[in-house]
Design a protein around this motif. Structure first.
Motif, short mmCIF file in Angstrom:
data_model
loop_
_atom_site.label_atom_id
_atom_site.label_comp_id
_atom_site.label_asym_id
_atom_site.label_seq_id
_atom_site.Cartn_x
_atom_site.Cartn_y
_atom_site.Cartn_z
N ASN A 53 70.89 47.44 5.30
CA ASN A 53 71.33 48.37 6.14
C ASN A 53 72.27 49.31 5.47
O ASN A 53 72.38 49.41 4.22
CB ASN A 53 71.83 47.73 7.52
CG ASN A 53 73.20 47.25 7.45
OD1 ASN A 53 73.61 46.94 6.19
ND2 ASN A 53 73.80 46.62 8.32
N HIS A 54 72.94 50.22 6.28
CA HIS A 54 74.00 51.20 5.58
C HIS A 54 75.05 50.49 4.73
O HIS A 54 75.49 50.95 3.83
CB HIS A 54 74.40 52.31 6.98
CG HIS A 54 75.32 52.99 6.28
ND1 HIS A 54 74.94 54.03 5.74
CD2 HIS A 54 76.83 53.15 6.31
CE1 HIS A 54 75.90 54.93 5.33
NE2 HIS A 54 77.16 54.40 5.65
N GLY A 55 75.42 49.26 5.35
CA GLY A 55 76.60 48.42 4.55
C GLY A 55 75.99 47.81 3.59
O GLY A 55 77.00 46.87 3.08
N LEU A 56 74.72 47.81 3.47
CA LEU A 56 73.92 46.66 2.44
C LEU A 56 74.03 45.33 2.82
O LEU A 56 73.83 44.41 1.91
CB LEU A 56 74.58 47.18 0.91
CG LEU A 56 74.40 48.39 0.43
CD1 LEU A 56 75.16 48.45 -0.98
CD2 LEU A 56 73.17 49.01 0.49
N LEU A 57 74.08 45.01 4.07
CA LEU A 57 73.95 43.74 4.48
C LEU A 57 72.29 43.64 4.91
O LEU A 57 71.76 44.41 5.20
CB LEU A 57 74.63 43.77 5.83
CG LEU A 57 76.33 43.57 5.84
CD1 LEU A 57 76.78 43.88 7.21
CD2 LEU A 57 76.78 42.36 5.01
N GLU A 58 72.09 42.23 4.57
CA GLU A 58 70.36 41.89 5.00
C GLU A 58 70.15 42.05 6.38
O GLU A 58 71.06 41.35 7.33
CB GLU A 58 70.61 40.36 4.53
CG GLU A 58 68.87 40.08 4.34
CD GLU A 58 68.71 38.88 3.75
OE1 GLU A 58 67.55 38.59 3.34
OE2 GLU A 58 69.56 37.96 3.67
N ALA A 59 69.53 43.03 6.61
CA ALA A 59 69.12 43.28 8.13
C ALA A 59 67.62 43.09 8.34
O ALA A 59 66.92 43.14 7.59
CB ALA A 59 69.46 44.67 8.54
N GLU A 66 72.09 44.80 15.86
CA GLU A 66 72.05 43.66 15.17
C GLU A 66 73.30 43.09 14.23
O GLU A 66 73.39 42.22 13.52
CB GLU A 66 70.69 43.50 14.38
CG GLU A 66 70.73 44.30 13.23
CD GLU A 66 69.49 44.29 12.24
OE1 GLU A 66 68.61 43.31 12.56
OE2 GLU A 66 69.40 45.02 11.31
N PHE A 67 74.18 44.21 14.29
CA PHE A 67 75.41 43.95 13.19
C PHE A 67 76.11 42.71 13.39
O PHE A 67 76.56 41.83 12.30
CB PHE A 67 76.29 45.29 13.35
CG PHE A 67 77.47 45.42 12.27
CD1 PHE A 67 77.05 45.77 11.13
CD2 PHE A 67 78.55 44.73 12.42
CE1 PHE A 67 77.96 45.76 9.91
CE2 PHE A 67 79.79 44.83 11.41
CZ PHE A 67 79.20 45.46 10.20
N LYS A 71 75.12 38.35 8.33
CA LYS A 71 76.09 37.41 7.60
C LYS A 71 76.25 37.37 6.10
O LYS A 71 77.23 37.12 5.69
CB LYS A 71 75.31 36.06 7.81
CG LYS A 71 75.04 35.29 9.07
CD LYS A 71 76.13 34.86 9.77
CE LYS A 71 75.72 34.29 11.14
NZ LYS A 71 76.54 34.99 12.23
N ARG A 72 74.97 38.25 5.43
CA ARG A 72 75.22 38.41 4.05
C ARG A 72 74.72 39.70 3.39
O ARG A 72 74.12 40.31 4.23
CB ARG A 72 74.79 37.21 3.17
CG ARG A 72 73.33 37.39 3.40
CD ARG A 72 72.50 35.90 2.83
NE ARG A 72 71.32 36.13 2.67
CZ ARG A 72 70.33 35.91 1.73
NH1 ARG A 72 71.24 35.21 0.95
NH2 ARG A 72 69.16 35.92 1.68
#
Length: 103
Positions: A53-59, A66-67, A71-72
Motif C-alpha cells: 500500500n502507500h506505506g509499503l505495508l503488505e495489503a 484494511e489498515f 502487520k508487516r
C-alpha cells in the motif's frame, strides 16, 4: 515536486506500492523517471513493490479500511533498501581505498 526532483543529482532509491490508493504507482514511477532523466541523474532505482500500500505495508486492497489489520512491510522492502545502500556504501569505500593507496 517535479521541479525539485529535476535538481537531484545524487543516487536515489524510489520505492512505491503497487496497491497505493493515494498516488498511482505507475504515474509516480513515470514522473520520477522523467524528472531524473531531465536532471541527467543516471543513478536511480524505481521499484514498484507488489501487494504494497502507500506505506509499503503488505495489503490486499490498498484501501484504508484494511489498515488496522496490516502487520508487516512487504517482502523486498527492507532487503531491497539494505542491498541498495550496501552497494553504494561499498562503491564509495572502494573509491576511497583506491585514492588512499595512490599516496
Amino acid at each position: 515536486p517535479s521541479t525539485s526532483l529535476m535538481k537531484i543529482r545524487i543516487p536515489v532509491l524510489v520505492l512505491l506500492g503497487e496497491l497505493d490508493r493515494i498516488i498511482s504507482s505507475k504515474e509516480s514511477a513515470l514522473a520520477f523517471e522523467q524528472a531524473f532523466k531531465r536532471a541527467g541523474n543516471t543513478d536511480y532505482v524505481i521499484k514498484v513493490l507488489p501487494k504494497a500500500n502507500h506505506g509499503l505495508l503488505e495489503a490486499s486492497t490498498g484501501y484504508g479500511s484494511e489498515f488496522s489489520r496490516l502487520k508487516r512491510y512487504v517482502p523486498g522492502y527492507m532487503d531491497g533498501m539494505g542491498t541498495w545502500l550496501r552497494q553504494r556504501v561499498n562503491a564509495k569505500t572502494r573509491g576511497r581505498r583506491k585514492q588512499n593507496n595512490r599516496h
